[in-house]
Design an enzyme around this catalytic site. Structure first.
Site, short mmCIF file in Angstrom:
data_model
loop_
_atom_site.label_atom_id
_atom_site.label_comp_id
_atom_site.label_asym_id
_atom_site.label_seq_id
_atom_site.Cartn_x
_atom_site.Cartn_y
_atom_site.Cartn_z
N SER A 168 18.15 92.62 20.94
CA SER A 168 16.56 92.45 21.44
C SER A 168 16.71 92.84 22.98
CB SER A 168 16.47 90.70 21.41
OG SER A 168 15.34 90.45 22.20
N TYR B 102 19.50 82.30 22.58
CA TYR B 102 19.07 83.03 21.76
C TYR B 102 19.55 84.41 22.52
CZ TYR B 102 16.03 86.79 19.48
OH TYR B 102 15.48 87.70 19.07
#
Length: 285
Positions: free
Chosen positions: A177, A190
């Site tokens: 990401s 995360y």
């Protein structure tokens, strides 16, 4: 431009979200796309393949001739729809319900793949969950363990089970990401797992180079997937992705071609690298 807008505000109450509840639905393939057999005779496992980026990759790989195994947690309606869409493109699809944070379930996915298709060539580690917390102190032990077990332990476990069956020229592709590179204040755990995925990819690529098994990754920016309404407030969803240079969130159909490229022989001299479909954010990494 007219398209340079966010999405309507909406929320879902359960991770990792359900695609059939999203409005508008994410775009999973470019209109009029025609496959060229780039993945003929290949078998791919896609974790988190029931929706979002995983769905787009499953459909695109099917267009290109791959047999696809979709491992999903619990989203049966989304998984069945992905199977239908991929089969419309001529794909052969196997759905496997599994909790990939458990090594035993990863073993099951690989064994059922081999029983069905007799081989394995491509592993797409893509499953993920995220839970918004505004302060580090608000991340309790249960959330921290769940985030790491889902987002990075599953990558280790599934890859460990797959490796004995991969051979010269096969490939592993991991989903990281943009948050791995610049962080996100309300997604500390995360983002940390996504940073771990970058290090996992780079380390494994050098480890497997002598076997000519390539290991690469894709690090998407703001992409319209079920994780978004399942994570953020209605107002945050309405503003999602509008601050990148292209002025809008991306669609899964705009990310899936990165996986296709890395899975084909066109990327035969690429390993340990990441592609950044992120709407123009420059990371200098």
């Amino acid at each position: 431009m007219e398209e340079d807008k966010g999405k309507p505000g909406q929320v879902q109450s359960h991770q990792p979200g359900k695609e059939y509840k999203m409005n508008p639905a994410p775009a999973y393939i470019k209109p009029g796309y025609k496959g060229n057999g780039k993945l003929n005779d290949k078998v791919a496992i896609i974790s988190g393949g029931d929706s979002g980026i995983g769905r787009a990759v499953a459909v695109l790989f099917s267009c290109e001739g791959a047999k696809v195994v979709i491992a999903y947690l619990e989203e049966e309606k989304d998984a069945e729809e992905t199977k239908r869409l991929a089969e419309e493109q001529g794909g052969q699809i196997l759905l496997i319900k599994a909790d990939l944070s458990r090594k035993s379930d990863c073993k099951k996915v690989v064994s059922e793949t081999l029983a069905k298709f007799g081989q394995l060539n491509i592993v797409i580690n893509n499953a993920a969950q995220q839970y918004v917390q505004r302060q580090l102190e608000d991340i309790d032990e249960a959330q921290l363990r769940k985030t790491f077990e889902t987002n990075i332990f599953s990558y280790f476990f599934l890859t460990q089970e797959a490796l004995p069956h991969l051979k010269n020229g096969d490939t592993i592709i991991n989903t990281a990401s943009v948050t791995a590179y610049r962080g996100k204040p309300e997604l500390i755990d995360y983002s940390s797992t996504k940073g771990a995925i970058v290090a996992f990819t780079r380390s494994l690529s050098t480890n497997l180079a002598s076997r000519n098994i390539r290991v690469n990754g894709v690090a998407p920016g703001p992409i319209w997937t079920p994780l978004i309404p399942a994570s953020f407030s209605e107002e945050e969803v309405s503003e999602f992705g509008v601050h990148v240079p292209l002025g809008r969130p991306g669609e899964p159909s705009e990310v899936a071609p990165s996986y296709l490229f890395l899975a084909t022989d066109e990327a035969s001299y690429i390993t340990g690298q990441f592609i950044h479909p992120n709407g123009g954010e420059i990371l200098n990494t």
